[in-house]
Design an enzyme around this catalytic site. Structure first.
Site, PDB file in Angstrom:
ATOM      1  N   GLY A 112     -76.312  58.119  50.829  1.00 32.52           N
ATOM      2  CA  GLY A 112     -76.975  59.410  50.645  1.00 32.52           C
ATOM      3  C   GLY A 112     -77.557  59.610  49.257  1.00 32.52           C
TER       4      GLY A 112
ATOM      5  N   SER B 166     -78.290  54.245  52.168  1.00 36.06           N
ATOM      6  CA  SER B 166     -79.703  54.449  51.832  1.00 36.06           C
ATOM      7  C   SER B 166     -80.643  53.420  52.475  1.00 36.06           C
ATOM      8  CB  SER B 166     -79.895  54.494  50.306  1.00 36.06           C
ATOM      9  OG  SER B 166     -79.196  55.598  49.762  1.00 36.06           O
TER      10      SER B 166
ATOM     11  N   ASN C 171     -75.779  56.862  62.224  1.00 31.75           N
ATOM     12  CA  ASN C 171     -74.684  57.812  62.024  1.00 31.75           C
ATOM     13  C   ASN C 171     -75.310  59.158  61.690  1.00 31.75           C
ATOM     14  OD1 ASN C 171     -72.512  59.310  61.215  1.00 31.75           O
ATOM     15  ND2 ASN C 171     -71.970  58.022  59.449  1.00 31.75           N
ATOM     16  N   TRP C 172     -75.314  60.039  62.671  1.00 30.42           N
ATOM     17  CA  TRP C 172     -75.991  61.324  62.483  1.00 30.42           C
ATOM     18  C   TRP C 172     -75.166  62.282  61.628  1.00 30.42           C
ATOM     19  CZ3 TRP C 172     -78.215  62.521  68.103  1.00 30.42           C
ATOM     20  CH2 TRP C 172     -79.136  61.515  68.420  1.00 30.42           C
ATOM     21  N   LYS C 173     -73.918  61.931  61.351  1.00 28.59           N
ATOM     22  CA  LYS C 173     -73.029  62.786  60.540  1.00 28.59           C
ATOM     23  C   LYS C 173     -73.018  64.213  61.115  1.00 28.59           C
ATOM     24  CE  LYS C 173     -73.686  59.659  56.709  1.00 28.59           C
ATOM     25  NZ  LYS C 173     -73.727  59.420  55.265  1.00 28.59           N
TER      26      LYS C 173
ATOM     27  N   GLY D 134     -77.655  56.346  57.914  1.00 26.56           N
ATOM     28  CA  GLY D 134     -77.372  57.781  57.891  1.00 26.56           C
ATOM     29  C   GLY D 134     -78.647  58.591  58.002  1.00 26.56           C
TER      30      GLY D 134
ATOM     31  N   GLU E 278     -66.876  58.949  53.864  1.00 28.18           N
ATOM     32  CA  GLU E 278     -66.773  60.418  53.787  1.00 28.18           C
ATOM     33  C   GLU E 278     -65.421  60.884  54.327  1.00 28.18           C
ATOM     34  OE1 GLU E 278     -70.542  61.054  55.679  1.00 28.18           O
ATOM     35  OE2 GLU E 278     -71.491  60.266  53.869  1.00 28.18           O
TER      36      GLU E 278
ATOM     37  N   GLU F 161     -70.292  49.669  53.280  1.00 29.69           N
ATOM     38  CA  GLU F 161     -71.053  50.808  52.772  1.00 29.69           C
ATOM     39  C   GLU F 161     -70.582  51.125  51.351  1.00 29.69           C
ATOM     40  OE1 GLU F 161     -72.750  53.162  56.382  1.00 29.69           O
ATOM     41  OE2 GLU F 161     -70.928  54.110  55.655  1.00 29.69           O
TER      42      GLU F 161
ATOM     43  N   HIS G 108     -65.023  55.793  57.740  1.00 30.12           N
ATOM     44  CA  HIS G 108     -66.226  56.044  56.945  1.00 30.12           C
ATOM     45  C   HIS G 108     -65.811  56.604  55.582  1.00 30.12           C
ATOM     46  CE1 HIS G 108     -69.949  57.805  55.539  1.00 30.12           C
ATOM     47  NE2 HIS G 108     -70.556  56.955  56.351  1.00 30.12           N
TER      48      HIS G 108
HETATM   49  P1  13P Z   1     -77.374  57.142  54.246  1.00 27.06           P
HETATM   50  O1  13P Z   1     -78.163  56.131  55.062  1.00 27.06           O
HETATM   51  O2  13P Z   1     -77.822  58.554  54.429  1.00 27.06           O
HETATM   52  O3  13P Z   1     -77.256  56.706  52.820  1.00 27.06           O
HETATM   53  O4  13P Z   1     -75.873  57.104  54.838  1.00 27.06           O
HETATM   54  C1  13P Z   1     -75.273  55.882  55.059  1.00 27.06           C
HETATM   55  C2  13P Z   1     -74.041  56.094  55.847  1.00 27.06           C
HETATM   56  O5  13P Z   1     -73.097  56.679  55.371  1.00 27.06           O
HETATM   57  C3  13P Z   1     -74.030  55.601  57.222  1.00 27.06           C
HETATM   58  O6  13P Z   1     -72.764  55.663  57.763  1.00 27.06           O
END
Ligand code: 13P
Length: 253
Positions: free
Chosen positions: A173, A213, A9-11, A234, A97, A167, A95
């Protein structure tokens, strides 16, 4: 047997050139990882560019969100059919977020899941508890509520096609990864929820990914858990070497 699945997930990261370069690097080396499914989910404005860089190879293309309506006056939104048109196979939905920063509800996630499935996309439906919910001993309850509501109304054949991502919000993150035991416990609970609503056979086919993470250094241990079928990555998915090392960890099981 469930085929391992590692999705990046490149966000809201990278520019167009960087996105194409990263996709190209992953695509070139994906052939070494034939026993699992790999996917990358770039920002939607780069889906076409990244799709071209993946050039019909084994790495799947996914979006990070979509809207549930098919078409019409929905300024700024993107439909499932548009994602299919760009070559997407997957779409991340619900997600944390989007739930916590953008206020998305379980009911909205549910409408999106149903629309994605109807369009032939594989939803990667996310669930996960906040730190205060975990500390209050409410993890099981929160996961059950998100499962019940976000994945409501799916007939057997649609549930089979869903990928679930657990998640924990406190692990996203933050560098604070869930222990393999914490992940396994929730994944098993999710499988029991599927089994109770459908049946055990179906529950055994649904892939449940862990996200939060994940890095090359902790992936193999997480992925060795019986009910952890892959990872939604992420930050560590923004580097080809790191992402492919995570995937290599999945293959060793
Ligand atoms: P991180 O791997 O940066 O913690 O993010 C996880 C995530 O939200 C994947 O969708």
């Amino acid at each position: 047997m469930r085929r391992p699945f590692i999705a990046g997930n490149w966000k809201m990261n990278l520019n167009r050139r960087e996105a194409a370069t990263l996709a190209g690097s992953i695509a070139r080396r994906a052939g070494e990882l034939a026993h699992l499914d790999l996917a990358v989910c770039p920002p939607s404005v780069y889906l076409e560019t990244v799709g071209a860089a993946l050039s019909g190879g084994p790495v799947g293309l996914g979006a990070q969100n979509m809207y549930h309506e098919a078409a019409g006056a929905f300024t700024g939104e993107i439909s499932a059919a548009m994602l299919v048109d760009l070559g997407c196979r997957y779409v991340i939905l619900g997600h944390s977020e989007r739930r916590h920063i953008l206020g998305e509800t379980d009911e909205q996630v549910n409408r999106k899941v149903l629309a994605a499935l109807a369009a032939g996309l594989t939803p990667i439906a996310c669930v996960g508890e906040l730190l205060e919910e975990r500390e209050a001993g409410q993890t099981g309850e929160v996961i059950r509520r998100q499962f019940d509501r976000s994945l409501a109304g799916l007939p057997d054949e649609q549930m089979r096609r869903v990928v679930i991502a657990y998640e924990p919000v406190w692990a996203i993150g933050t560098g604070k990864v869930a222990t393999p035991q914490q992940a396994q416990e929730v994944h098993l609970d999710l499988r029991k929820l599927i089994s109770a609503r459908y049946n055990q056979g179906l529950a055994q086919t649904v892939r449940i990914l862990y996200g939060g993470s994940v890095k090359a250094a902790n992936a193999a241990e997480l992925l060795s858990q019986a009910d952890v079928d892959g990872a939604l990555v992420g930050g560590a998915s923004l580097k080809a070497d790191e992402f492919l090392a995570i995937a290599a960890g999945a293959q060793r099981n």
